[in-house]
Design an enzyme around this catalytic site. Structure first.
Site, mmCIF file in Angstrom:
data_model
loop_
_atom_site.group_PDB
_atom_site.id
_atom_site.type_symbol
_atom_site.label_atom_id
_atom_site.label_comp_id
_atom_site.label_asym_id
_atom_site.label_seq_id
_atom_site.Cartn_x
_atom_site.Cartn_y
_atom_site.Cartn_z
ATOM 1 C CG ASP A 116 5.838 3.508 0.451
ATOM 2 O OD1 ASP A 116 4.622 3.387 0.175
ATOM 3 O OD2 ASP A 116 6.242 4.106 1.473
ATOM 4 C CE LYS A 130 2.765 4.713 7.991
ATOM 5 N NZ LYS A 130 1.384 4.721 8.518
ATOM 6 C CE1 TYR A 146 -2.251 3.238 2.688
ATOM 7 C CE2 TYR A 146 -3.622 2.625 0.838
ATOM 8 C CZ TYR A 146 -3.325 3.492 1.868
ATOM 9 O OH TYR A 146 -4.097 4.608 2.066
#
Ligand code: KE4
Length: 431
Positions: free
Chosen positions: A239, A267, A144
């Site tokens: 990613d 994050k 994702y």
């Protein structure tokens, strides 16, 4: 489980917010029941509005590697807030955070700070398409990359899988430019390169998958993808929104010694505030506006408040031994859960990289999306609620990562393992 104020807030939330939440996974749809409304976090613990406390393994889905309300982060935010939260103009702190990231991440010589992981990945793909002049992007099932159109694509039918949208609202023209392969299967990647290599702008992947549950790369997989990208002139995008500063100070690219052309972060670099970044080789990044023609912008990009939280977080992560501590704690948790599985006879697999792990209720090893989706999600739901009742807050989905932080202690892990033993006994009794 949820009653009292959480239940009342849940009723009201559903009047104003689609599904009562601002991000779908929070709605507990995968595990049933109604979500807890949290009002405070401190260290490894969170507190719901009805006064109950839990050992937290969500950690806001990864950012809180220091734990909640770390004193250095709170101090940095308090000081900066009193001096202003955002100027829409250059500020010293954005240079300071960028310097730290460049110093830490092997593949980043220059970067652009943005406000979410989605912004980082969508911008990185636009940049790769501009740099190569090619239209197609290859992603992997189960990985994702946020909710931008090119990523909400699943494998279609057929061998060399053209993507099909996983959400309404995505034009087929967009979906047709995304190809989908199986994570950890180099043969499919090779076949796709043979078929479409001249059209491929980039391959994007989570070097350690976190979004199908934790699935580590098979030995040689990352190196193989790196070699194919180099051979066909496509850019390799890691990613590392989850793995950046999580699995090593320099992320998965340091841990596995494979350097991508572009890296996406998020994050942890925001310390709990909204931040993302994409970066890579200077000759690529200089294409980004205003130094180059590839447009990308953001009102709050590099804002001093988020920068202050990120800098404070990376400061703590720059101290020696922090990753050894996270590794040891992760190993104790993994070993404890494995022994609880053995004692209770419940079929389960534990995948772990450093301080991120997943317990899959599956009979066979989970090494890709196909094996991950065979997991018994009903068993996970039972386990989730049994853990919640014992004061342990896990991700409300089988296909997510549990996160440890520097605030978790060996006692927290021991308590978690004991709770898991009892929860697994409940599953055993249901069989
Ligand atoms: P955000 O746009 O949510 O900041 O980041 C998107 C993203 C990009 N890349 C990876 C590897 C990610 O894991 C994410 C977001 N992760 C999810 C949890 N697996 C965020 C939780 C949520 O969607 O609420």
């Amino acid at each position: 489980m949820s009653e009292g104020l959480s239940a009342r807030l849940w009723e009201e939330a559903q009047r104003y917010l689609p599904g009562g939440v601002n991000s779908p996974v929070r709605a507990f749809k995968a595990v049933g029941g109604t979500p807890l409304f949290l009002e405070r976090g401190e260290g490894a613990r969170i507190y719901d509005v009805d006064g109950r406390s839990y050992i937290d393994y969500v950690g806001s889905w990864g950012p809180l590697v220091l734990g909640h309300a770390h004193p250095k982060v709170v101090e940095a935010l308090t000081q900066q807030a009193a001096r202003g939260t955002s100027f829409g103009a250059p500020c010293p702190l954005e240079v300071e955070l960028a310097r730290r990231i460049v110093a830490a991440v092997p593949g980043i010589e220059m970067l652009r700070l943005v406000n979410s992981g989605t912004e980082a990945t969508m911008s990185a793909v636009r940049l790769a398409r501009a740099y190569t002049g090619r239209p197609k992007v290859l992603k992997f099932e189960g990985c994702y990359h946020g909710h931008a159109d090119p990523f909400l694509i699943q494998a279609g039918s057929g061998a060399l899988t053209f993507g099909v949208p996983t959400s309404p609202g995505i034009p087929l023209g967009v979906a047709s430019e995304t190809l989908v392969a199986r994570f950890n299967d180099l043969s499919v990647v090779e076949a796709i390169f043979q078929e479409h290599g001249s059209e491929l702008a980039a391959v994007i992947l989570e070097p350690v998958a976190g979004n199908m549950g934790v699935v580590p790369p098979r030995p040689g997989f990352l190196e193989g993808v790196r070699d194919l990208c180099r051979a066909f002139g496509a850019l390799l995008i890691f990613d590392e929104v989850i793995t950046g500063f999580r699995v090593a100070h320099g992320g998965a690219q340091e841990r596995y010694q494979v350097t991508p052309d572009l890296t996406c972060l998020g994050k942890i670099i925001g310390g709990g505030l909204p931040v993302g970044a994409f970066g890579g080789r200077k000759e690529i990044m200089e294409l980004v506006a205003p130094s180059g023609p590839v447009y990308q912008a953001g009102t709050l990009s590099g804002n001093p408040l988020a920068m202050a939280a990120g800098i404070a977080t990376l400061d703590v992560l720059s101290q020696g031994q922090v990753y050894d501590y996270l590794e040891r704690l992760g190993q104790e948790l993994e070993e404890g859960i494995r022994s609880a599985l053995d004692e209770t006879g419940v079929p389960g697999q534990v995948n772990r990289v450093g301080s991120m792990l997943t317990l899959f209720f599956a009979d066979e090893p989970v090494q890709d999306f196909n094996t991950a989706v065979k997991a018994d999600t009903a068993a996970y739901a039972t386990f989730f609620h049994a853990m919640l009742e014992q004061g342990v807050y896990l991700p409300p989905s089988q296909f997510e990562a549990w996160f440890l932080s520097l605030a978790h202690t060996r006692e927290d892990v021991a308590r978690t393992v004991e709770a898991a033993r009892l929860a697994l006994q409940r599953i055993r009794a249901k069989v």
